[in-house]
Design a protein around this motif. Structure first.
Motif, short mmCIF file in Angstrom:
data_model
loop_
_atom_site.label_atom_id
_atom_site.label_comp_id
_atom_site.label_asym_id
_atom_site.label_seq_id
_atom_site.Cartn_x
_atom_site.Cartn_y
_atom_site.Cartn_z
N SER A 169 0.83 -1.20 0.00
CA SER A 169 0.00 0.00 0.00
C SER A 169 0.86 1.25 0.00
O SER A 169 1.95 1.25 0.58
CB SER A 169 -0.92 0.02 1.24
OG SER A 169 -1.70 1.21 1.25
N LEU A 171 -0.12 3.92 1.44
CA LEU A 171 -0.34 4.50 2.76
C LEU A 171 0.39 3.67 3.82
O LEU A 171 0.42 2.43 3.74
CB LEU A 171 -1.83 4.54 3.09
CG LEU A 171 -2.64 5.72 2.51
CD1 LEU A 171 -2.75 5.60 1.00
CD2 LEU A 171 -4.02 5.79 3.14
N ASP A 175 -1.84 4.27 9.05
CA ASP A 175 -2.84 5.20 8.51
C ASP A 175 -4.23 4.55 8.62
O ASP A 175 -4.41 3.37 8.33
CB ASP A 175 -2.52 5.51 7.04
CG ASP A 175 -3.37 6.65 6.49
OD1 ASP A 175 -4.60 6.47 6.38
OD2 ASP A 175 -2.81 7.70 6.17
N ASN A 177 -6.71 4.73 6.80
CA ASN A 177 -7.25 4.27 5.51
C ASN A 177 -6.37 3.22 4.83
O ASN A 177 -6.64 2.84 3.70
CB ASN A 177 -7.43 5.47 4.57
CG ASN A 177 -8.53 6.41 5.05
OD1 ASN A 177 -9.62 5.96 5.41
ND2 ASN A 177 -8.24 7.70 5.08
N HIS A 178 -5.34 2.78 5.52
CA HIS A 178 -4.38 1.84 4.93
C HIS A 178 -5.07 0.61 4.34
O HIS A 178 -4.82 0.23 3.18
CB HIS A 178 -3.37 1.40 5.99
CG HIS A 178 -2.50 0.27 5.57
ND1 HIS A 178 -1.37 0.43 4.81
CD2 HIS A 178 -2.60 -1.08 5.80
CE1 HIS A 178 -0.80 -0.75 4.59
NE2 HIS A 178 -1.54 -1.67 5.19
N ALA A 241 -5.00 6.02 -4.22
CA ALA A 241 -4.18 5.86 -3.02
C ALA A 241 -3.22 7.03 -2.85
O ALA A 241 -2.98 7.50 -1.74
CB ALA A 241 -3.40 4.55 -3.09
N ALA A 244 -5.14 9.93 -1.50
CA ALA A 244 -5.44 9.70 -0.08
C ALA A 244 -4.22 9.97 0.78
O ALA A 244 -4.31 10.56 1.86
CB ALA A 244 -5.93 8.27 0.12
N TYR A 245 -3.06 9.55 0.28
CA TYR A 245 -1.81 9.79 1.01
C TYR A 245 -1.52 11.28 1.11
O TYR A 245 -1.14 11.78 2.17
CB TYR A 245 -0.66 9.07 0.31
CG TYR A 245 0.69 9.36 0.92
CD1 TYR A 245 1.10 8.73 2.09
CD2 TYR A 245 1.56 10.27 0.32
CE1 TYR A 245 2.34 9.01 2.65
CE2 TYR A 245 2.80 10.54 0.87
CZ TYR A 245 3.18 9.92 2.04
OH TYR A 245 4.41 10.19 2.60
N THR A 248 -3.67 12.89 3.68
CA THR A 248 -3.21 12.58 5.02
C THR A 248 -2.03 13.46 5.41
O THR A 248 -1.95 13.97 6.54
CB THR A 248 -2.80 11.09 5.11
OG1 THR A 248 -3.93 10.28 4.80
CG2 THR A 248 -2.28 10.75 6.49
N GLN A 249 -1.09 13.65 4.47
CA GLN A 249 0.09 14.47 4.76
C GLN A 249 -0.31 15.92 4.99
O GLN A 249 0.23 16.59 5.87
CB GLN A 249 1.09 14.37 3.59
CG GLN A 249 1.67 12.98 3.40
CD GLN A 249 2.35 12.48 4.66
OE1 GLN A 249 3.27 13.10 5.17
NE2 GLN A 249 1.90 11.36 5.18
#
Length: 254
Positions: A169, A171, A175, A177-178, A241, A244-245, A248-249
């Protein structure tokens, strides 16, 4: 034997324990004596690490030789000489010149310390508890072009550990959402398959529900390569993905 089903934080640091070792040395002969499945996993991890740090400058080569560890205060005169270590029993003082034999003995008795000071070849003082290495014969035989084999000791109980599933993944594992953006490389009866929990990578290179049309890889390295390539594009609710990453950052920095 390490339990590979659980992720251990700082596992490498903990593996080294209380040593000050900066490197890990593994005899090639012992590595090539492990089962082929183990060797395959090990080489895959080496390749993964090499790829992860190919941008970091590293030494062109290292010199490794077998040695024995000795405590300075317990070494013989011959060992101290071989290590280039000198003893000073008189705290840097020297007897006056011209002393007769009995006068020299008397001077030494008056000035001699209970234990000597130790100095290395460069003149640096060493603690008496310092440990130094002296070259020694290597008890592990030469790898001999891959021919040398030493029977590994099998675990007394519990059997050998086999890894049958990998998760890939973009992520990180912590995380929230991983798991939603993860791909799994899993060993089935006919080989390794790549799936996201619902859809499987097929012979045609597309994703379809169910394992019936899944492509079965003979080599898990090939399956991992597919998963790594596809991982950034895993899409959930219209977001990849990578997106999404990035979200998150941004939330972390905010």
């Amino acid at each position: 034997m390490t339990d590979q089903s659980t992720t251990v934080p700082d596992a490498i640091h903990k593996h080294f324990g209380l040593t000050y070792a900066n490197y890990l040395v593994l005899p090639r002969t012992l590595l090539q004596s492990m089962p082929d499945a183990w060797q395959t996993r090990f080489v895959a991890l080496l390749d993964e690490m090499t790829e992860a740090f190919e941008h970091v400058p590293q030494a062109e080569a290292y010199k490794v030789e077998a040695a024995e560890e000795h405590t300075v205060s317990e070494m013989t005169e011959a060992q101290l000489k071989a290590a280039g270590i000198t003893e000073d029993w008189y705290a840097g003082e020297k007897p006056p010149e011209g002393l007769a034999s009995d006068e020299l003995t008397e001077w030494q008795n008056q000035h001699e310390q209970l234990s000597p000071d130790y100095y290395d070849a460069d003149g640096n003082e060493l603690d008496e508890h310092s440990r130094v290495l002296l070259p020694a014969a290597d008890p592990v035989p030469h790898y001999n072009r891959g021919r040398t084999y030493i029977e590994p000791k099998r675990p007394a109980a519990g059997g050998l550990v086999s890894v049958t599933r990998y998760t890939v993944s973009v992520l990180p594992a912590d995380d929230i959402n991983h798991r939603y953006f993860a791909l799994h490389v899993e060993l089935k009866s006919r080989g390794w398959v790549v799936h996201n929990g619902h859809e499987f990578y097929t012979e045609a290179g597309v994703w379809e529900p169910g394992q019936a049309t899944a492509h079965h890889f003979a080599d898990y390295d090939d399956a991992l390569a597919v998963a790594r390539k596809a991982a950034p594009d895993v899409t959930v609710n219209g977001h990849t993905a990578v997106e999404a990453y990035q979200r998150t950052q941004e939330a972390t920095r905010g």
